[in-house]
Design an enzyme around this catalytic site. Structure first.
Site, PDB file in Angstrom:
ATOM      1  N   ARG A  85      12.518  25.513  12.083  1.00  0.00           N
ATOM      2  CA  ARG A  85      12.132  26.579  12.994  1.00  0.00           C
ATOM      3  C   ARG A  85      13.349  27.464  13.257  1.00  0.00           C
ATOM      4  O   ARG A  85      14.492  27.004  13.227  1.00  0.00           O
ATOM      5  CB  ARG A  85      11.601  26.013  14.326  1.00  0.00           C
ATOM      6  N   HIS A 117       8.562  33.124   6.765  1.00  0.00           N
ATOM      7  CA  HIS A 117       7.848  31.930   7.226  1.00  0.00           C
ATOM      8  C   HIS A 117       6.641  31.636   6.329  1.00  0.00           C
ATOM      9  O   HIS A 117       5.513  31.514   6.792  1.00  0.00           O
ATOM     10  CB  HIS A 117       7.400  32.094   8.681  1.00  0.00           C
TER      11      HIS A 117
END
Length: 308
Positions: free
Chosen positions: A223, A271
């Site tokens: 993340r 992502h």
């Protein structure tokens, strides 16, 4: 049984089609055509806004549509409602592909050849054997173990670091804060696949980078908040790190003025390393629904105290 899907709109049709074919007895609805929310017992969603959860008085289970749950506000979901993360072959396969591609690009110096092509320079680089490089994976969950198993097929030396000790054939395993330093000291390529918790936020920082061998590379597919941006830039500019491949950032997307966009040693993707695939995720979720319907324990329920 009423299930409401409130997640990725482009994939909604595939989810609805699967349930229509394989579970016609279930009332599968797709947001915003949710009908009477009082009837919803199961929610498949990326996020759980408190004001929306409050409109679901019969909710029994919250299914996250992603492998991670750091995006879910636990306080919005009553304690008696299990939160289930998505563990399915499509997510695992996608992550294995992305990390393998990234490691091999670093190992075979593809980024250097991209730069050489731009300057019209023909400069072959000697290729060391894979067995001479050590790849370290932070986070030995289902994704981390799958990545390590695939990388083993190329002959790399492998290390894994986890909150608690995990054993995997052919992998030198480390665990806990006290073993982080010795784990890092041998890693030529560091891969972050940790869950995001209060303990791991900012873990990719100056202190960690300084423990790596000079010239090591970083791959962050965990993340964005795992990484301290300024510390990475400092490590790259000093030569302590040679390259960074980042699939996640904080925020997403980065503002146009962020230095990662233009830094020659940073490679960015938006992502996309791993995404839930309806074709493989829907059967797993349906099996979990049937288990719950039959009074069996749910699979992949998260521990709220750990955050994953």
């Amino acid at each position: 049984m009423c299930i409401l899907y409130r997640s990725d709109p482009p994939r909604a049709a595939a989810w609805a089609s699967y349930f229509a074919e394989h579970a016609p007895d279930l009332d599968f609805r797709v947001w915003p055509d949710a009908g009477n929310l009082d009837e919803v017992e199961y929610l498949i969603a990326w996020q759980a806004p408190a004001d929306f959860i409050a409109q679901l008085p019969r909710l029994k289970v919250f299914f996250s549509s992603g492998a991670g749950v750091d995006h879910v506000d636990f306080s919005a979901v009553p304690e008696h409602i299990p939160i289930v993360r998505m563990v399915e072959p499509g997510i695992i396969d996608g992550m294995v592909e992305y990390v393998s591609l990234s490691v091999l690009n670093l190992h075979r110096d593809f980024f250097d050849y991209v730069e050489a092509k731009q300057s019209r320079t023909w400069h072959p680089i000697e290729v060391p054997p894979a067995s001479s490089r050590t790849i370290g994976v932070m986070g030995m969950g289902s994704l981390g173990c799958a990545v390590l198993e695939r990388l083993a097929t190329y002959g790399f030396r492998l290390r894994g670091w986890n909150r608690s000790l995990r054993h995997l054939d052919g992998v030198e395993s480390f665990a806990g804060p006290e073993q982080l330093q010795p784990f890092l000291e041998g890693c030529d390529v560091l891969i972050c696949l940790l869950p995001l918790t209060s303990a791991t936020q900012g873990i990719l920082n100056r202190e960690l980078f300084s423990a790596l061998p000079a010239g090591a590379s970083l791959i962050n597919v965990g993340r964005g908040p795992h990484l301290v941006d300024a510390d990475l830039l400092e490590a790259l500019d000093s030569g302590q790190l040679s390259r960074a491949i980042l699939d996640v950032t904080d925020p997403e997307p980065l503002p146009p003025e962020h230095p990662f966009w233009v830094h020659p040693r940073v490679f960015l993707t938006p992502h996309v390393a791993s995404m839930t695939q309806p074709e493989s995720a829907a059967p797993i979720l349906l099996e979990n629904l049937r288990r719950h319907q039959g009074g069996e324990a749910l699979m992949n329920v998260i521990d709220r105290s750990r955050g994953y």
